[in-house]
Design a protein around this motif. Structure first.
Motif, PDB file in Angstrom:
ATOM      1  N   ILE A 420      -9.896  -4.666  -0.689  1.00 26.82           N
ATOM      2  CA  ILE A 420      -9.034  -4.664  -1.865  1.00 26.82           C
ATOM      3  C   ILE A 420      -9.167  -3.311  -2.552  1.00 26.82           C
ATOM      4  CG2 ILE A 420      -8.500  -5.773  -4.061  1.00 26.82           C
ATOM      5  CD1 ILE A 420      -9.859  -8.297  -3.046  1.00 26.82           C
ATOM      6  N   PRO A 421      -8.085  -2.554  -2.678  1.00 26.43           N
ATOM      7  CA  PRO A 421      -8.186  -1.239  -3.326  1.00 26.43           C
ATOM      8  C   PRO A 421      -8.557  -1.361  -4.796  1.00 26.43           C
ATOM      9  CG  PRO A 421      -5.893  -1.832  -2.949  1.00 26.43           C
ATOM     10  CD  PRO A 421      -6.711  -2.872  -2.252  1.00 26.43           C
ATOM     11  N   ALA A 422      -9.196  -0.340  -5.321  1.00 23.13           N
ATOM     12  CA  ALA A 422      -9.653  -0.364  -6.719  1.00 23.13           C
ATOM     13  C   ALA A 422      -8.484  -0.511  -7.682  1.00 23.13           C
ATOM     14  CB  ALA A 422     -10.448   0.906  -7.019  1.00 23.13           C
ATOM     15  N   ASN A 423      -7.388   0.135  -7.369  1.00 25.75           N
ATOM     16  CA  ASN A 423      -6.190   0.052  -8.218  1.00 25.75           C
ATOM     17  C   ASN A 423      -4.975  -0.218  -7.333  1.00 25.75           C
ATOM     18  OD1 ASN A 423      -7.326   0.894 -10.897  1.00 25.75           O
ATOM     19  ND2 ASN A 423      -7.832   2.730  -9.720  1.00 25.75           N
ATOM     20  N   ARG A 424      -4.126  -1.124  -7.766  1.00 28.01           N
ATOM     21  CA  ARG A 424      -2.886  -1.363  -7.031  1.00 28.01           C
ATOM     22  C   ARG A 424      -1.779  -1.710  -8.017  1.00 28.01           C
ATOM     23  NH1 ARG A 424      -5.967  -6.068  -6.323  1.00 28.01           N
ATOM     24  NH2 ARG A 424      -4.845  -8.069  -6.294  1.00 28.01           N
ATOM     25  N   SER A 425      -0.610  -1.184  -7.747  1.00 28.95           N
ATOM     26  CA  SER A 425       0.525  -1.360  -8.648  1.00 28.95           C
ATOM     27  C   SER A 425       1.303  -2.633  -8.347  1.00 28.95           C
ATOM     28  CB  SER A 425       1.457  -0.148  -8.551  1.00 28.95           C
ATOM     29  OG  SER A 425       1.825   0.079  -7.197  1.00 28.95           O
ATOM     30  N   PHE A 426       0.995  -3.263  -7.207  1.00 19.61           N
ATOM     31  CA  PHE A 426       1.725  -4.468  -6.826  1.00 19.61           C
ATOM     32  C   PHE A 426       0.760  -5.641  -6.727  1.00 19.61           C
ATOM     33  CE2 PHE A 426       3.081  -7.252  -3.202  1.00 19.61           C
ATOM     34  CZ  PHE A 426       4.060  -7.926  -3.897  1.00 19.61           C
ATOM     35  N   ILE A 427       0.992  -6.665  -7.557  1.00 17.61           N
ATOM     36  CA  ILE A 427       0.217  -7.901  -7.539  1.00 17.61           C
ATOM     37  C   ILE A 427       1.221  -9.052  -7.616  1.00 17.61           C
ATOM     38  CG2 ILE A 427      -1.536  -9.282  -8.714  1.00 17.61           C
ATOM     39  CD1 ILE A 427      -2.672  -6.688  -9.863  1.00 17.61           C
ATOM     40  N   VAL A 428       1.239  -9.889  -6.594  1.00 16.18           N
ATOM     41  CA  VAL A 428       2.264 -10.921  -6.476  1.00 16.18           C
ATOM     42  C   VAL A 428       2.276 -11.873  -7.666  1.00 16.18           C
ATOM     43  CG1 VAL A 428       2.863 -13.012  -5.181  1.00 16.18           C
ATOM     44  CG2 VAL A 428       2.559 -10.878  -3.985  1.00 16.18           C
ATOM     45  N   SER A 429       1.124 -12.222  -8.197  1.00  9.36           N
ATOM     46  CA  SER A 429       1.095 -13.169  -9.313  1.00  9.36           C
ATOM     47  C   SER A 429       1.796 -12.623 -10.546  1.00  9.36           C
ATOM     48  CB  SER A 429      -0.347 -13.550  -9.661  1.00  9.36           C
ATOM     49  OG  SER A 429      -1.099 -12.414 -10.037  1.00  9.36           O
ATOM     50  N   GLN A 430       1.974 -11.310 -10.623  1.00  5.76           N
ATOM     51  CA  GLN A 430       2.725 -10.707 -11.723  1.00  5.76           C
ATOM     52  C   GLN A 430       4.227 -10.700 -11.442  1.00  5.76           C
ATOM     53  OE1 GLN A 430       1.086  -6.760 -12.073  1.00  5.76           O
ATOM     54  NE2 GLN A 430      -0.799  -7.462 -13.062  1.00  5.76           N
ATOM     55  N   VAL A 431       4.581 -10.649 -10.170  1.00 13.53           N
ATOM     56  CA  VAL A 431       5.973 -10.461  -9.770  1.00 13.53           C
ATOM     57  C   VAL A 431       6.690 -11.769  -9.456  1.00 13.53           C
ATOM     58  CG1 VAL A 431       7.480  -9.420  -8.007  1.00 13.53           C
ATOM     59  CG2 VAL A 431       5.520  -8.140  -8.911  1.00 13.53           C
ATOM     60  N   ALA A 432       6.037 -12.671  -8.725  1.00 14.59           N
ATOM     61  CA  ALA A 432       6.757 -13.833  -8.208  1.00 14.59           C
ATOM     62  C   ALA A 432       5.978 -15.132  -8.291  1.00 14.59           C
ATOM     63  CB  ALA A 432       7.171 -13.566  -6.762  1.00 14.59           C
ATOM     64  N   PRO A 433       5.333 -15.453  -9.426  1.00  8.35           N
ATOM     65  CA  PRO A 433       4.683 -16.754  -9.559  1.00  8.35           C
ATOM     66  C   PRO A 433       5.723 -17.859  -9.709  1.00  8.35           C
ATOM     67  CG  PRO A 433       4.660 -15.637 -11.657  1.00  8.35           C
ATOM     68  CD  PRO A 433       5.228 -14.656 -10.659  1.00  8.35           C
ATOM     69  N   PHE A 434       5.275 -19.104  -9.695  1.00  4.48           N
ATOM     70  CA  PHE A 434       6.195 -20.214  -9.965  1.00  4.48           C
ATOM     71  C   PHE A 434       6.813 -20.042 -11.345  1.00  4.48           C
ATOM     72  CE2 PHE A 434       3.397 -22.832  -7.005  1.00  4.48           C
ATOM     73  CZ  PHE A 434       4.330 -22.866  -5.979  1.00  4.48           C
ATOM     74  N   GLY A 435       8.144 -20.099 -11.417  1.00  7.84           N
ATOM     75  CA  GLY A 435       8.839 -19.971 -12.692  1.00  7.84           C
ATOM     76  C   GLY A 435       8.974 -18.546 -13.184  1.00  7.84           C
TER      77      GLY A 435
END
Length: 529
Positions: A420-435
């Motif tokens: 897991i990289p120290a920093n990442r700009s893409f996190i699925v839970s921020q982009v496409a969670p339920f609702g």
């Protein structure tokens, strides 16, 4: 027997009809009491602070196996990827420049139009997925193992999840989203006028339709049927549908679109190796592989979303849940986001529709997933609504984000499959969670003595998305860009992305993961046949 069965059914129907007569509807009972209607709410313009989705009631918070009793770890916010419930994101999630930005309308601006693209609510696993397969494995070995300790519940556990459809919590999520959207933007309903009803869209899949109807119940109140028109677009192979574009994107359903699964499997073998050994030691004879441990984590997430709690969740450590979260990031990046060769093409049809709505100009060329029958009708695809609401899927919303070229979410580049990289700009839970909700606000803003100008800005789960990557859009503390500039850039984007080439052409990519794709399109190394 057939005649008897028919007679029995007829008798039951008659009995039910007889019972129904004892429970007349409200229209027959009457006596509704006073029913005056108040002013429409407009919280984004009148509120002192932006409302935020911070809760996931009635789900029960669990503790990972290594969390102390006074720990503050929030598994729903940082553990479940696209299986997480949507929560409002901090304003600086996508840029530190947005510290003062929120869903509230910026100063010296008025809101003229809002576009909502949302995901369906929490659902059961898809048919034939890993949780169900693990359930079969446990059932086939019942009596052959004797689990102990934290895993002892497995001796009597039986898989009991449904498939595909919304969970009760999923219904609640969309009802609440409808209520919150009415409180935020209800004032725009006054702009319809002349008895015109809004047209909202969804697909025909059960969880999609039920999500749309639960949203409508929250937004309009019950009964909602006579307050809007629900457009239901067929979601099936061979039907053009911008809210389910994978049905007509060939390369999204072959090896070119499967790299996400490969990346996920590679990572699972690494981060769950120790967990598999630990759980096997407790299983009393049931061999638990890393893939089984991954299925158990998925059961944890799905049981939480459907039953409110799961005994599987406390089996794993915080680090293992962080690995679980990252597994979804990998799967999406390489199959549905900027690292996937078909992502831009799958999302570009919705961008064409968006430009059509913003310019009030019918789509001239149907060369993607736009539906020439529905989109060419002012009845089913109106171009003058102050409120637009479209329901879709997680993989589609992520592809649309790629097509919209929100490249700040891809700033840290391709994701490694071994750590897991120290920093990442893409996190699925921020982009496409339920609702999840992607909201476009069209604003009229003044500055100084000049005339008001039209701006657009985008909010992803209440956090502003930077548009500075869009040609002509400049830095702005609220994420605004001149609507004319943004539309011009999207027209260029539409010309650049070829659905025929990216989705339908016969090409081979030897190694999607190694190709370092960052624009959601086939790389130069793709071999066309």
């Amino acid at each position: 027997m057939a005649v008897l069965s028919l007679l029995a059914l007829a008798s039951l129907a008659l009995a039910q009809t007889s019972l129904d007569s004892f429970f007349p509807p409200a229209s027959v009972v009457g006596f509704p009491g006073p029913t005056p209607t108040g002013n429409e709410p407009f919280e984004v313009a009148t509120g002192p602070a932006a409302p935020a989705q911070t809760d996931y009631f009635p789900l029960v918070r669990f503790r990972p196996s290594d969390e102390a009793a006074n720990g503050t770890y929030d598994p729903f916010a940082v553990s479940f990827g696209n299986l997480s419930p949507a929560l409002s994101l901090p304003p600086t999630t996508f840029s530190p420049a947005f510290v003062n930005s929120s869903a509230l309308i910026p100063p010296q601006c008025t809101l003229s139009q809002v576009h909502l693209l949302h995901r369906h609510g929490s659902r059961y696993p898809t048919s034939g997925s890993a949780p169900a397969s693990f359930g079969v494995k446990v059932a086939n070995n019942t009596g052959k193992f004797n689990a102990s300790g934290a895993l002892s519940f497995l001796n009597t556990w039986k898989y009991g999840l449904g498939a595909e459809i919304l969970t009760p919590f999923g219904r609640e999520q969309l009802f609440d989203l409808g209520v919150s959207f009415r409180v935020k933007y209800g004032h725009l309903l006054d702009a319809f006028g002349n008895g015109t009803l809004p047209v909202f869209r969804t697909t025909s899949e059960d969880r999609m339709l039920k999500s749309a109807l639960n949203f409508a119940a929250g937004f309009f109140g019950i009964p909602y049927e006579d307050q809007y028109h629900q457009s239901i677009i067929i979601e099936a192979t061979g039907f053009n549908n911008t809210l389910a574009p994978y049905e007509t994107c060939t390369n999204g359903n072959n090896a070119n679109g499967a790299a996400g699964t490969t990346a996920t499997n590679d990572w699972v073998a690494i981060y769950l190796k120790d967990a598999a050994a630990r759980l096997s030691a407790l299983s009393g004879g049931l061999n638990i592989t890393a893939s089984d441990a991954y299925a158990m984590q998925q059961v944890c997430a799905y049981e939480i979303n459907s039953l409110g709690y799961s005994d599987f969740c406390p089996l794993f450590t915080q680090a293992e849940f962080q690995g679980f979260e990252y597994s979804f990031d990998l799967g999406f990046w390489y199959s549905n986001f900027f690292g996937a060769p078909v992502a831009a093409a799958e999302g570009i049809g919705y961008v064409q529709e968006l430009v059509s709505r913003l310019t009030q100009t019918p789509i001239a060329t149907h060369n993607s997933t736009t539906n020439s029958t529905l989109d060419n009708s002012a009845i089913t695809f109106p171009l003058n609504q102050p409120i637009y609401v479209d329901a879709s899927h997680d993989t589609v919303i992520s592809a649309i984000i790629v097509a919209l070229n929100f490249s700040s979410l891809a700033a840290t580049g391709p994701l490694p499959t071994d750590h897991i990289p120290a920093n990442r700009s893409f996190i699925v839970s921020q982009v496409a969670p339920f609702g999840t909700q992607l909201v476009g606000q069209v604003l009229n803003c003044t500055s100084g003595a000049g005339p008001a100008q039209s701006y657009i800005r985008w909010l992803l789960n209440d956090a502003s998305v930077p548009l500075t990557n869009v040609p002509g859009c400049t830095a702005d503390p609220y994420g605004r860009c001149l609507t004319s500039t943004w539309v011009s850039a999207m027209k260029t984007r539409i010309e650049q992305v070829s659905f025929a080439n990216d989705c339908l052409a016969n090409y081979t990519i030897t190694d999607v993961i190694g190709a370092n794709i960052t624009d959601g399109r086939p790389p130069a190394s793709a071999v066309f046949h």
